[in-house]
Scaffold this motif. Sequence first.
Motif, PDB file in Angstrom:
ATOM      1  N   GLU A 186     -49.357  -2.785   5.807  1.00  0.00           N
ATOM      2  CA  GLU A 186     -48.411  -4.034   5.840  1.00  0.00           C
ATOM      3  C   GLU A 186     -47.212  -3.534   6.405  1.00  0.00           C
ATOM      4  O   GLU A 186     -46.758  -4.194   7.091  1.00  0.00           O
ATOM      5  N   LEU A 187     -46.772  -2.190   6.398  1.00  0.00           N
ATOM      6  CA  LEU A 187     -45.531  -1.958   7.407  1.00  0.00           C
ATOM      7  C   LEU A 187     -45.811  -1.868   8.820  1.00  0.00           C
ATOM      8  O   LEU A 187     -45.006  -2.244   9.445  1.00  0.00           O
ATOM      9  N   ARG A 188     -47.091  -1.409   8.981  1.00  0.00           N
ATOM     10  CA  ARG A 188     -47.446  -1.547  10.493  1.00  0.00           C
ATOM     11  C   ARG A 188     -47.537  -2.997  11.257  1.00  0.00           C
ATOM     12  O   ARG A 188     -47.038  -3.102  12.304  1.00  0.00           O
ATOM     13  N   ASP A 189     -48.037  -3.843  10.348  1.00  0.00           N
ATOM     14  CA  ASP A 189     -47.944  -5.290  10.766  1.00  0.00           C
ATOM     15  C   ASP A 189     -46.493  -5.862  10.925  1.00  0.00           C
ATOM     16  O   ASP A 189     -46.188  -6.444  11.885  1.00  0.00           O
ATOM     17  N   PHE A 190     -45.720  -5.675  10.002  1.00  0.00           N
ATOM     18  CA  PHE A 190     -44.333  -6.084  10.048  1.00  0.00           C
ATOM     19  C   PHE A 190     -43.838  -5.423  11.059  1.00  0.00           C
ATOM     20  O   PHE A 190     -42.890  -6.081  12.019  1.00  0.00           O
ATOM     21  N   SER A 191     -43.847  -4.343  11.361  1.00  0.00           N
ATOM     22  CA  SER A 191     -43.191  -3.608  12.433  1.00  0.00           C
ATOM     23  C   SER A 191     -43.505  -4.047  13.902  1.00  0.00           C
ATOM     24  O   SER A 191     -42.512  -4.421  14.609  1.00  0.00           O
ATOM     25  N   LYS A 192     -44.807  -4.187  14.054  1.00  0.00           N
ATOM     26  CA  LYS A 192     -45.228  -5.110  15.405  1.00  0.00           C
ATOM     27  C   LYS A 192     -44.783  -6.478  15.442  1.00  0.00           C
ATOM     28  O   LYS A 192     -44.357  -6.750  16.738  1.00  0.00           O
ATOM     29  N   GLU A 193     -44.871  -7.333  14.312  1.00  0.00           N
ATOM     30  CA  GLU A 193     -44.275  -8.729  14.594  1.00  0.00           C
ATOM     31  C   GLU A 193     -42.725  -8.743  14.704  1.00  0.00           C
ATOM     32  O   GLU A 193     -42.443  -9.381  15.698  1.00  0.00           O
ATOM     33  N   ALA A 194     -42.184  -7.750  14.208  1.00  0.00           N
ATOM     34  CA  ALA A 194     -40.607  -7.829  14.271  1.00  0.00           C
ATOM     35  C   ALA A 194     -40.216  -7.312  15.759  1.00  0.00           C
ATOM     36  O   ALA A 194     -39.090  -7.403  16.107  1.00  0.00           O
ATOM     37  N   GLY A 195     -41.095  -6.457  16.494  1.00  0.00           N
ATOM     38  CA  GLY A 195     -40.796  -5.962  17.802  1.00  0.00           C
ATOM     39  C   GLY A 195     -40.109  -4.450  17.735  1.00  0.00           C
ATOM     40  O   GLY A 195     -39.345  -4.326  18.593  1.00  0.00           O
ATOM     41  N   PHE A 196     -40.290  -3.968  16.403  1.00  0.00           N
ATOM     42  CA  PHE A 196     -39.858  -2.568  16.608  1.00  0.00           C
ATOM     43  C   PHE A 196     -40.576  -1.618  17.485  1.00  0.00           C
ATOM     44  O   PHE A 196     -41.585  -1.895  17.917  1.00  0.00           O
ATOM     45  N   ASP A 197     -39.942  -0.349  17.757  1.00  0.00           N
ATOM     46  CA  ASP A 197     -40.698   0.672  18.551  1.00  0.00           C
ATOM     47  C   ASP A 197     -41.444   1.360  17.440  1.00  0.00           C
ATOM     48  O   ASP A 197     -40.923   1.975  16.688  1.00  0.00           O
ATOM     49  N   PHE A 198     -42.907   1.226  17.595  1.00  0.00           N
ATOM     50  CA  PHE A 198     -43.704   1.288  16.309  1.00  0.00           C
ATOM     51  C   PHE A 198     -44.340   2.854  16.822  1.00  0.00           C
ATOM     52  O   PHE A 198     -45.162   2.553  18.197  1.00  0.00           O
ATOM     53  N   ARG A 199     -44.444   3.920  16.116  1.00  0.00           N
ATOM     54  CA  ARG A 199     -45.148   5.034  16.451  1.00  0.00           C
ATOM     55  C   ARG A 199     -46.260   5.363  15.468  1.00  0.00           C
ATOM     56  O   ARG A 199     -45.764   5.671  14.436  1.00  0.00           O
ATOM     57  N   ASP A 200     -47.399   5.195  15.795  1.00  0.00           N
ATOM     58  CA  ASP A 200     -48.416   5.320  14.722  1.00  0.00           C
ATOM     59  C   ASP A 200     -48.979   6.685  14.465  1.00  0.00           C
ATOM     60  O   ASP A 200     -48.363   7.711  15.043  1.00  0.00           O
ATOM     61  N   ILE A 201     -49.783   6.977  13.660  1.00  0.00           N
ATOM     62  CA  ILE A 201     -50.089   8.283  13.130  1.00  0.00           C
ATOM     63  C   ILE A 201     -50.662   9.053  14.373  1.00  0.00           C
ATOM     64  O   ILE A 201     -51.286   8.758  15.500  1.00  0.00           O
ATOM     65  N   GLY A 202     -50.162  10.279  14.315  1.00  0.00           N
ATOM     66  CA  GLY A 202     -50.309  11.403  15.354  1.00  0.00           C
ATOM     67  C   GLY A 202     -49.340  11.675  16.261  1.00  0.00           C
ATOM     68  O   GLY A 202     -49.216  12.310  17.338  1.00  0.00           O
ATOM     69  N   GLU A 203     -48.358  10.624  16.487  1.00  0.00           N
ATOM     70  CA  GLU A 203     -47.226  10.897  17.472  1.00  0.00           C
ATOM     71  C   GLU A 203     -46.461  11.956  17.156  1.00  0.00           C
ATOM     72  O   GLU A 203     -45.729  12.632  17.869  1.00  0.00           O
ATOM     73  N   GLY A 204     -46.129  12.056  15.833  1.00  0.00           N
ATOM     74  CA  GLY A 204     -45.426  13.172  15.396  1.00  0.00           C
ATOM     75  C   GLY A 204     -44.156  12.895  14.408  1.00  0.00           C
ATOM     76  O   GLY A 204     -44.109  11.760  13.743  1.00  0.00           O
ATOM     77  N   ILE A 205     -43.559  13.952  14.060  1.00  0.00           N
ATOM     78  CA  ILE A 205     -42.273  13.813  12.943  1.00  0.00           C
ATOM     79  C   ILE A 205     -41.093  12.824  13.645  1.00  0.00           C
ATOM     80  O   ILE A 205     -40.981  13.164  15.032  1.00  0.00           O
ATOM     81  N   CYS A 206     -40.576  12.062  12.834  1.00  0.00           N
ATOM     82  CA  CYS A 206     -39.722  11.145  13.340  1.00  0.00           C
ATOM     83  C   CYS A 206     -38.630  11.989  14.284  1.00  0.00           C
ATOM     84  O   CYS A 206     -38.344  11.250  15.164  1.00  0.00           O
ATOM     85  N   HIS A 207     -37.874  12.901  13.578  1.00  0.00           N
ATOM     86  CA  HIS A 207     -36.902  13.634  14.329  1.00  0.00           C
ATOM     87  C   HIS A 207     -37.314  14.072  15.644  1.00  0.00           C
ATOM     88  O   HIS A 207     -36.368  14.114  16.549  1.00  0.00           O
ATOM     89  N   GLN A 208     -38.545  14.603  15.619  1.00  0.00           N
ATOM     90  CA  GLN A 208     -38.895  15.260  16.735  1.00  0.00           C
ATOM     91  C   GLN A 208     -39.151  14.080  17.916  1.00  0.00           C
ATOM     92  O   GLN A 208     -38.932  14.464  19.024  1.00  0.00           O
TER      93      GLN A 208
END
Length: 403
Positions: free
Chosen positions: A72-94
């Motif tokens: 649900e959040l993945r779909d919303f993020s892409k539709e909203a135009g967020f910078d979306f980083r999926d599983i495996g990209e890493g920890i948010c702060h890093q």
Amino acid sequence: MATLSERLLGSPEGSFTDLELSRAYAHDGTGLQALLSFLRMQTKVRSPEKISIIYDHIAPANNSETANLQHELRDFSKEAGFDFRDIGEGICHQVMSEGVCLPGEVVVGADSHTCTLGAFGAFATGVGATDMAAIWATGETWFRVPQTTGVILEGRLKEHAEPKDVALTYVTRLGMDGATYRAIEFTGEGAATTAMEGRLTICNMAIEAGAKAGLFYSDEKTVSYLAEFGKDADRQEPEVCTYADELYLDLDDIVPSISAPHRVDNTVPVDRYEGTPLDQVFVGTCTNGRFEDLKRFADIVRGKKVAVRTIVVPASKTALQKCIETGVLSDIVAAGCSIGTPGCGPCLGAHMGVLGEGEVGLSTANRNFKNRMGVGAEYYLCSPSTAAASALKGEIASPEEKR
């Protein structure tokens, strides 16, 4: 003269200010909570290009319910135009530290360890999920400009001591509530000689002393680090200013340290707990999952075998790739360690290595609170080098024995 926080927020300490943010981010956990609040507002996202969603906390999903929510959040993020980083990209702060966050910015993240990014001379702090929802809608938030505690670092670390030992030491010296709603500004000769990965580690744990933010001034090391990611950055000249209070740390005196259950400020030299049997060693997190951390671990375990189950989780895909390219990953795997998907791993106690009741773990994470990484378990905090030495013995050991 103004502290760095006052300069970045544009107002004197104690005042309230409304600011447009440079960037904001959330992860798969807080992002879902923010989404629920945002949808109730029945409004639009104001500046989607400034917002990142990074899947790291329960990534990959641990069950069907988690997977559905992430979908649900993945779909919303892409539709909203967020910078979306999926599983495996890493920890948010890093991920945000890899050429995203820049000196002089004001950054908020829906996670308490957002203070990590203060290493770049940015004002970076955590907010709640409902605050994040309001930021999606407005692009702004308010701050009460904090007082500042100055931590003056002098000297240089000796061979066996690491920035993690510095972090555990200053948190213990200040206490877990010693800097509540303050900024911690790291200055002095020792600050100037600390590499960027060390600054990230030191700022990461500012929240463990109750701080709103932890900050280094941007300097030549900052500029060089960000240039590796193709980013230009400005240096910040330190000003003579008056701090609410000061703590002096001589890095020459820092030794390999360990925080015992169940408080981060319960830090003593490693030799105080040498010989404590371990069930698991965990190396990673936003505190110590960077390439440099994993290399120090690999340098010690290379050509040997760990004596206890050992889980290593890189903080980002970038760190993992560099470990592969340099042979660090091969050394770690050959030593008998298990490798996890870049992300938080077992740190938050959700999956990928949670401890069982009565088990004892050693971790390079930032928190050892009771029941955090396994109900009824005990966990100690340490540096990657101490984790490596201990993994080889199956009990807490000093890295001085393995060099």
